[in-house]
Write an enzyme that holds these catalytic residues in place. Structure first.
Site, PDB file in Angstrom:
ATOM      1  N   GLY A 131      -1.285  -3.994   5.224  1.00 32.14           N
ATOM      2  CA  GLY A 131       0.147  -3.744   5.382  1.00 32.14           C
ATOM      3  C   GLY A 131       0.522  -3.853   6.845  1.00 32.14           C
ATOM      4  O   GLY A 131       1.155  -4.819   7.277  1.00 32.14           O
ATOM      5  N   TRP A 156       3.657  -3.953  -3.258  1.00 30.19           N
ATOM      6  CA  TRP A 156       4.648  -3.012  -2.721  1.00 30.19           C
ATOM      7  C   TRP A 156       5.925  -3.726  -2.301  1.00 30.19           C
ATOM      8  O   TRP A 156       6.514  -3.401  -1.275  1.00 30.19           O
ATOM      9  CB  TRP A 156       4.089  -2.247  -1.498  1.00 30.19           C
ATOM     10  CG  TRP A 156       3.098  -1.223  -1.884  1.00 30.19           C
ATOM     11  CD1 TRP A 156       1.755  -1.275  -1.701  1.00 30.19           C
ATOM     12  CD2 TRP A 156       3.362   0.010  -2.552  1.00 30.19           C
ATOM     13  NE1 TRP A 156       1.156  -0.163  -2.213  1.00 30.19           N
ATOM     14  CE2 TRP A 156       2.142   0.647  -2.733  1.00 30.19           C
ATOM     15  CE3 TRP A 156       4.535   0.640  -3.027  1.00 30.19           C
ATOM     16  CZ2 TRP A 156       2.024   1.880  -3.376  1.00 30.19           C
ATOM     17  CZ3 TRP A 156       4.423   1.865  -3.641  1.00 30.19           C
ATOM     18  CH2 TRP A 156       3.182   2.472  -3.810  1.00 30.19           C
ATOM     19  N   GLY A 341      17.141  27.204  -1.153  1.00 31.55           N
ATOM     20  CA  GLY A 341      16.219  28.134  -1.813  1.00 31.55           C
ATOM     21  C   GLY A 341      15.648  27.512  -3.075  1.00 31.55           C
ATOM     22  O   GLY A 341      15.389  26.306  -3.119  1.00 31.55           O
ATOM     23  N   GLU A 365       8.178  -0.942   6.462  1.00 28.58           N
ATOM     24  CA  GLU A 365       8.805  -1.676   7.580  1.00 28.58           C
ATOM     25  C   GLU A 365       8.237  -1.205   8.921  1.00 28.58           C
ATOM     26  O   GLU A 365       8.980  -1.062   9.897  1.00 28.58           O
ATOM     27  CB  GLU A 365      10.327  -1.491   7.555  1.00 28.58           C
ATOM     28  CG  GLU A 365      10.932  -1.954   6.243  1.00 28.58           C
ATOM     29  CD  GLU A 365      11.771  -3.209   6.380  1.00 28.58           C
ATOM     30  OE1 GLU A 365      11.702  -3.873   7.440  1.00 28.58           O
ATOM     31  OE2 GLU A 365      12.466  -3.545   5.422  1.00 28.58           O
TER      32      GLU A 365
HETATM   33  C1  FAD Z   1       8.724   2.148  -1.324  1.00 31.95           C
HETATM   34  C2  FAD Z   1       8.056   1.049  -0.574  1.00 31.95           C
HETATM   35  C3  FAD Z   1       8.670  -0.187  -0.482  1.00 31.95           C
HETATM   36  C4  FAD Z   1       8.054  -1.234   0.199  1.00 31.95           C
HETATM   37  N1  FAD Z   1       8.687  -2.445   0.233  1.00 31.95           N
HETATM   38  C5  FAD Z   1       8.060  -3.492   0.848  1.00 31.95           C
HETATM   39  C6  FAD Z   1       8.639  -4.790   0.835  1.00 31.95           C
HETATM   40  O1  FAD Z   1       9.747  -4.983   0.324  1.00 31.95           O
HETATM   41  N2  FAD Z   1       7.974  -5.817   1.405  1.00 31.95           N
HETATM   42  C7  FAD Z   1       6.746  -5.633   1.993  1.00 31.95           C
HETATM   43  O2  FAD Z   1       6.196  -6.602   2.471  1.00 31.95           O
HETATM   44  N3  FAD Z   1       6.176  -4.416   2.008  1.00 31.95           N
HETATM   45  C8  FAD Z   1       6.792  -3.333   1.455  1.00 31.95           C
HETATM   46  N4  FAD Z   1       6.212  -2.105   1.459  1.00 31.95           N
HETATM   47  C9  FAD Z   1       4.898  -1.958   2.062  1.00 31.95           C
HETATM   48  C10 FAD Z   1       4.948  -1.334   3.440  1.00 31.95           C
HETATM   49  O3  FAD Z   1       5.594  -2.181   4.350  1.00 31.95           O
HETATM   50  C11 FAD Z   1       3.519  -1.010   3.876  1.00 31.95           C
HETATM   51  O4  FAD Z   1       3.090   0.056   3.047  1.00 31.95           O
HETATM   52  C12 FAD Z   1       3.419  -0.645   5.322  1.00 31.95           C
HETATM   53  O5  FAD Z   1       3.587  -1.772   6.134  1.00 31.95           O
HETATM   54  C13 FAD Z   1       2.078   0.024   5.661  1.00 31.95           C
HETATM   55  O6  FAD Z   1       1.038  -0.737   5.200  1.00 31.95           O
HETATM   56  P1  FAD Z   1      -0.126  -0.109   4.295  1.00 31.95           P
HETATM   57  O7  FAD Z   1       0.520   0.683   3.241  1.00 31.95           O
HETATM   58  O8  FAD Z   1      -1.018  -1.194   3.917  1.00 31.95           O
HETATM   59  O9  FAD Z   1      -0.865   0.882   5.258  1.00 31.95           O
HETATM   60  P2  FAD Z   1      -2.034   0.525   6.273  1.00 31.95           P
HETATM   61  O10 FAD Z   1      -1.616  -0.570   7.144  1.00 31.95           O
HETATM   62  O11 FAD Z   1      -3.283   0.401   5.510  1.00 31.95           O
HETATM   63  O12 FAD Z   1      -2.051   1.862   7.105  1.00 31.95           O
HETATM   64  C14 FAD Z   1      -2.593   3.098   6.607  1.00 31.95           C
HETATM   65  C15 FAD Z   1      -2.339   4.167   7.640  1.00 31.95           C
HETATM   66  O13 FAD Z   1      -2.974   3.815   8.863  1.00 31.95           O
HETATM   67  C16 FAD Z   1      -2.050   3.774   9.918  1.00 31.95           C
HETATM   68  N5  FAD Z   1      -2.409   2.718  10.851  1.00 31.95           N
HETATM   69  C17 FAD Z   1      -2.547   1.398  10.596  1.00 31.95           C
HETATM   70  N6  FAD Z   1      -2.869   0.738  11.721  1.00 31.95           N
HETATM   71  C18 FAD Z   1      -2.923   1.665  12.720  1.00 31.95           C
HETATM   72  C19 FAD Z   1      -3.188   1.620  14.107  1.00 31.95           C
HETATM   73  N7  FAD Z   1      -3.434   0.470  14.709  1.00 31.95           N
HETATM   74  N8  FAD Z   1      -3.135   2.768  14.816  1.00 31.95           N
HETATM   75  C20 FAD Z   1      -2.856   3.945  14.206  1.00 31.95           C
HETATM   76  N9  FAD Z   1      -2.591   4.051  12.901  1.00 31.95           N
HETATM   77  C21 FAD Z   1      -2.621   2.924  12.159  1.00 31.95           C
HETATM   78  C22 FAD Z   1      -0.723   3.500   9.254  1.00 31.95           C
HETATM   79  O14 FAD Z   1       0.354   3.941  10.036  1.00 31.95           O
HETATM   80  C23 FAD Z   1      -0.864   4.328   7.985  1.00 31.95           C
HETATM   81  O15 FAD Z   1      -0.593   5.672   8.278  1.00 31.95           O
HETATM   82  C24 FAD Z   1       6.806  -1.033   0.807  1.00 31.95           C
HETATM   83  C25 FAD Z   1       6.208   0.219   0.746  1.00 31.95           C
HETATM   84  C26 FAD Z   1       6.805   1.253   0.067  1.00 31.95           C
HETATM   85  C27 FAD Z   1       6.131   2.574   0.006  1.00 31.95           C
END
Ligand code: FAD
Ligand code: FAD
Lengths: 403, 256
Positions: A131, A156, A341, A365
Site C-alpha cells: 500500500g 481496497w 455518554g 491516501e
Molecule cells: C476504506 C479504505 C478505502 C481505500 N480506498 C483505496 C482506493 O480507492 N485506492 C487505493 O489504491 N487504495 C485504497 N485504500 C488502500 C490504502 O490507500 C492503503 O491501505 C494505504 O495506502 C496503506 O497501505 P497498506 O494498507 O498496505 O499498509 P502498509 O503500507 O502495509 O502499512 C502498514 C503500516 O505500516 C506503516 N508504514 C509503512 N511504511 C512505513 C514507513 N516507511 N515508516 C513508518 N511506518 C510505515 C503504515 O503507516 C501502516 O501503519 C483504501 C483503504 C481503506 C481502508
C-alpha cells in the site's frame, strides 16, 4: 489576504449541503447499518454536477474552481464519509489526474464522460501485498504492439464494484534502474474482458460506501489510454495523491464540524447534577478543542485550494492538511461519543458512525506515518518539488467556463 | 411569454422570532429566499420549460436581499430586479403590493405573476391579492399544477375539500402551493451565472411613484406569556392523609 468566499462558492456550498440534508440525511443510518452502498448516490451526485464540480465546461465539468471542490467535500462528509469518498476517487484521484496529465485528446475522450458523471472512475494503486510502498507494486503491464496486457490484482479500491474506469498504475519495466521509473499509469475500462471484481465486507467504517478488489488477467489496454509517458507512473500516482488527499482533508474537516455541531446540541440539552452538561468546564474543553481543530483544518485545506487555483503545487501543504484533519476528526468523534455518554455508544446517534468513518482516513491516501515522512523530508531539506512535465493547470475562470 | 416571480428575503425556517423591546428579532439567523417563494420560482421555471417563457425575479428589500434574487437566478431565472429605496423601510402589505405592481408594469408585457403563498416572517399572505387588485388582473390563489392554454391558464387549486380546477384569462396573478413540486437545486451553471449577474436596483424615482402611505402600523410585538407551572408531589402516610392535604391545597388555591 482575502479569506472571503465568493458568492458562487457560497451558493455551491449551500447547494451541496441542501442535497445531503434533503436526500441523504433521512436514509444514511439505514444504509450504514445494512452495510450497503446508497443506490442512487452516484447518479444524483452526477446529475447535480457535484462529481464534476471543478472541471472545465469544455470537458464536461461545471466550471467551478478547486476551492469549491474542497467546500463540496466538507459539506458531503459533514453528512457521511461515503459521499466524500466518491469525490476522492472519482473526482480527485481519477478526474483531476486526467486533467493534469492527460493530452487534450485524452481529456476530451476520457475526462468528459467522467466530469459529466456519465461514467464513474476510481483509482487503483493498492495491492494485496503493498500500500504505502508504491514503487513496490506488482501488477504488470506488458506492451504488445498497440496494446498493453495488464495482469495483477488491486485491493481496497473504493468504488471498485461500480466504477466504469479505473486509473491503474502498473509495472511496465521490470529492469528499470530506479524502482520509481518502472511504473506507468493507465485509464482502464473495467468492462474489458479479463477484469473481475468484487466487494469487501466487514469494514469498520464507510459502510454505506463500496470498497473492493479488481483483478486483471491479460486485460488489453489500448496505448491511447496510457496517461503520460511510459515510466512516468510513479510521478502520476503522486500527483493523484495530491488531489485525493486534498479531498480527504477537506472532507475530514466536515467530519470535525459534524462532531462539533452534534456535541454542542447535546451539551445544551443533556442535564447532569442539575445543569446542562455544557456548563461544565470539562465538557467545554472538549468542545473548544473541536472548534479550534475545525478552524485549523479549514484554514489548511483552504490554503491548498488557493494554491491549486494559483497553479502552485501544494504537496507539503496537502500533507499537513490531510494528516491534521483526519487525526483531528477521529479525536473529535471520540470526544463527541464521550459527551453523549452511553447514547454515544449507540447507533441511534451519529457520533459512533463519525468515529468509525474517521478511522480509515488516517490509513488511506498515505497513512499518517507516510505524511510524517513527507513532512520530515521537506523540513530536513531532503525533499523538494522538482517541476513536473505536466502540472495541474491554474484555475482560469474564462478557460474553465468557455464551451 | 413573460413570467415575473416575486420573492422576498426572510430569515431561514429554523430561525426563532423573539420580541426585543416590542420589535421583532430573528437573532443572527441567516437570511434566505422565503421558503414558500422557492416553490413559486419552481412553478415559474416549470412553465419556462413548458411554454418557452422568460422568468424575471422581483424583490423589494435592502441591498442584502440580492442574495434571495441570486438564489432565484441560480435556480434558472433569466433576470432579477431589486427594488430598494430608503423610503421603503416601513411598508405595509398594501404598500408592498403597490410597489410590486409598479415594478411589474415597468418590466412590461408580463403574462403571469407568481407569488409564494405567504412569507414566513410577516406572513399575512395578502400581497398576491393586493397586487392583483392594483393591476386589475385575475388572481388564482393556492395553485398546485398549471397549464397555459392559448390566452388562458388552467390551474389546480388546493382547497380543503380536495382540488378545484379553475381557469383565468392572461395576464393573471398566481400564488403557488408546495404541491407544485420540490424546488430544484440551483445548478452550478446557474450559480455561475448568478454570481456574475448584475442585478439592477430600481428606486421609487425609477418607478415614478411616491412612497405609499402606510395604513397599517406594527405597534408592538409580544412574546407569548411564559408558562410558570410547577409540580408538587404530596407525600403523607396514608391515602386518606394525601387526599386531605390535596383538598386543602385545592381550596387554598381557590381552584374550587
Ligand atoms: C476504506 C479504505 C478505502 C481505500 N480506498 C483505496 C482506493 O480507492 N485506492 C487505493 O489504491 N487504495 C485504497 N485504500 C488502500 C490504502 O490507500 C492503503 O491501505 C494505504 O495506502 C496503506 O497501505 P497498506 O494498507 O498496505 O499498509 P502498509 O503500507 O502495509 O502499512 C502498514 C503500516 O505500516 C506503516 N508504514 C509503512 N511504511 C512505513 C514507513 N516507511 N515508516 C513508518 N511506518 C510505515 C503504515 O503507516 C501502516 O501503519 C483504501 C483503504 C481503506 C481502508
Ligand atoms: C410598521 C411595520 C413595519 C414593518 N417593518 C418591516 C421590516 O422592517 N422588514 C420587513 O421585512 N417587513 C416589515 N414589515 C412587514 C411588511 O409589511 C411585510 O413584510 C410586507 O408587507 C409583505 O407582507 P407579508 O410579509 O405578510 O407578505 P405575504 O402577503 O405573506 O407574502 C406573499 C407573497 O408576496 C410576495 N412578497 C411579499 N413581500 C415581498 C417583497 N418584499 N418583495 C417581493 N415579493 C414579496 C412573495 O411572493 C410572498 O410569498 C413591517 C410591517 C409594518 C406594518
Amino acid at each position: 489576504m482575502d479569506f472571503s468566499l465568493s458568492p458562487e462558492q457560497l451558493m455551491a456550498q449551500k447547494m451541496v449541503r441542501d442535497f445531503s440534508q434533503k436526500e441523504i440525511a433521512p436514509i444514511i443510518k439505514d444504509y450504514d447499518r445494512k452495510q450497503e452502498p446508497i443506490p442512487f448516490m452516484l447518479k444524483r451526485m452526477g446529475e447535480l454536477g457535484i462529481l464534476g464540480i471543478c472541471f472545465p465546461v469544455r470537458y464536461g465539468g461545471q466550471g467551478m474552481d478547486y476551492l469549491s471542490l474542497g467546500l463540496a467535500c466538507e459539506e458531503l462528509e459533514a453528512l457521511d464519509t461515503a459521499l466524500r469518498v466518491a469525490m476522492s476517487v472519482h473526482t480527485g484521484l481519477c478526474g483531476m489526474t486526467l486533467l493534469q496529465w492527460g493530452t487534450a485528446e485524452q481529456k476530451r475522450r476520457l475526462l468528459t464522460p467522467l466530469a459529466s458523471g456519465a461514467k464513474i472512475g476510481c483509482g487503483a494503486f493498492t495491492e494485496p501485498g503493498m500500500g504505502s510502498d508504491v514503487a513496490a507494486m506488482q501488477t504488470s503491464a506488458r506492451r504488445e504492439g498497440d496494446v498493453y496486457l495488464l495482469n495483477g490484482e488491486k485491493m481496497w479500491i473504493s468504488l471498485a464494484g461500480v466504477a466504469d474506469y479505473a486509473l491503474v498504475t502498473a509495472r511496465t519495466d521490470a529492469l528499470a534502474q530506479k524502482p520509481s521509473q518502472a511504473l506507468s499509469t493507465f485509464l482502464v475500462d473495467l468492462n474489458s474482458p479479463g477484469v473481475t471484481r468484487g466487494n469487501l465486507h466487514g469494514k469498520l467504517g464507510v459502510r454505506a460506501g463500496s470498497t473492493g478488489w479488481i483483478a486483471f488477467q491479460d486485460v488489453q489496454v489500448p496505448l491511447e489510454n496510457r496517461l503520460g509517458h511510459e515510466g512516468e507512473g510513479f510521478k502520476i500516482t503522486m500527483s493523484a495523491f495530491d488531489h485525493g488527499r486534498y479531498t480527504v482533508a477537506s472532507g475530514a474537516t466536515g467530519l470535525i464540524r459534524a462532531s462539533l455541531v452534534a456535541s454542542v446540541a447535546y451539551a445544551h440539552e443533556r442535564q447532569a447534577f442539575g445543569k446542562a452538561i455544557g456548563e461544565y468546564q470539562l465538557i467545554q474543553q472538549k468542545i473548544a478543542q473541536m472548534a479550534q481543530d475545525y478552524e485549523v483544518a479549514r484554514l489548511l485545506y483552504w490554503q491548498v485550494g488557493w494554491m491549486k487555483n494559483q497553479g502552485q503545487r501544494p504537496t507539503l501543504q496537502t500533507s499537513y492538511a490531510k494528516k491534521f484533519a483526519t487525526e483531528a476528526s477521529f479525536e473529535a468523534a471520540n470526544q463527541a461519543i464521550q459527551i453523549y455518554g452511553a447514547y454515544g455508544f449507540s447507533d441511534e446517534y451519529d457520533p459512533e458512525r463519525y468515529l468509525r468513518n474517521s478511522r480509515g482516513a488516517i490509513i488511506y491516501e498515505g497513512s499518517s506515518e507516510i505524511q510524517t515522512l513527507i513532512q520530515a523530508g521537506y523540513a530536513l531539506g531532503e525533499r523538494e518539488d522538482k517541476p513536473l512535465r505536466c502540472e495541474l493547470p491554474a484555475y482560469d475562470e474564462t478557460f474553465w467556463q468557455e464551451n | 411569454m413573460k413570467i415575473v416571480v416575486c420573492v422576498k428575503q426572510t430569515p431561514d425556517s429554523e430561525a426563532k422570532l423573539t420580541a426585543q423591546n416590542g420589535q421583532p428579532s430573528w437573532g443572527d439567523a441567516p437570511l434566505v429566499i422565503n421558503p414558500f417563494d422557492e416553490y413559486a420560482v419552481e412553478g415559474a421555471l416549470q412553465q419556462k420549460e413548458a411554454v418557452d417563457a422568460s422568468v424575471t425575479a422581483l424583490c423589494i428589500g435592502p441591498e442584502a436581499a440580492r442574495d434571495a434574487l441570486k438564489h432565484a437566478l441560480a435556480m434558472g431565472a433569466d433576470e432579477a430586479i431589486l427594488v430598494s429605496d430608503p423610503a421603503l423601510e416601513e411598508l405595509d402589505s398594501a404598500g408592498a403590493a403597490r410597489i410590486l405592481a409598479a415594478a411589474i408594469q415597468k418590466i412590461g408585457d408580463a403574462d403571469l405573476v407568481f407569488f409564494g403563498r405567504q412569507t414566513i416572517d410577516n406572513g399575512t399572505g395578502l400581497v398576491p391579492a393586493q397586487v392583483a387588485r392594483v393591476l386589475g388582473w385575475p388572481l388564482l390563489s393556492l395553485v398546485g399544477a398549471m397549464t397555459v392554454e392559448g390566452a388562458e391558464i388552467k390551474v389546480e387549486r388546493t382547497i380543503e375539500e380536495g382540488k378545484q380546477i379553475a381557469r383565468a384569462k392572461l395576464p393573471a396573478v398566481l400564488s403557488i402551493m408546495q404541491s407544485v413540486g420540490e424546488p430544484r437545486y440551483p445548478s452550478f451553471m446557474g450559480i455561475r451565472k448568478a454570481g456574475k449577474a448584475t442585478i439592477p436596483v430600481w428606486t421609487l424615482a425609477d418607478l415614478g411613484i411616491a412612497a405609499p402611505a402606510q395604513a397599517v402600523w406594527r405597534a408592538e410585538l409580544l412574546n407569548p406569556p411564559a408558562h410558570d407551572s410547577h409540580c408538587e408531589i404530596i407525600k403523607a402516610d396514608s391515602p386518606e392523609a394525601i387526599a386531605e392535604a390535596l383538598v386543602e391545597k385545592i381550596l387554598a388555591e381557590k381552584v374550587l
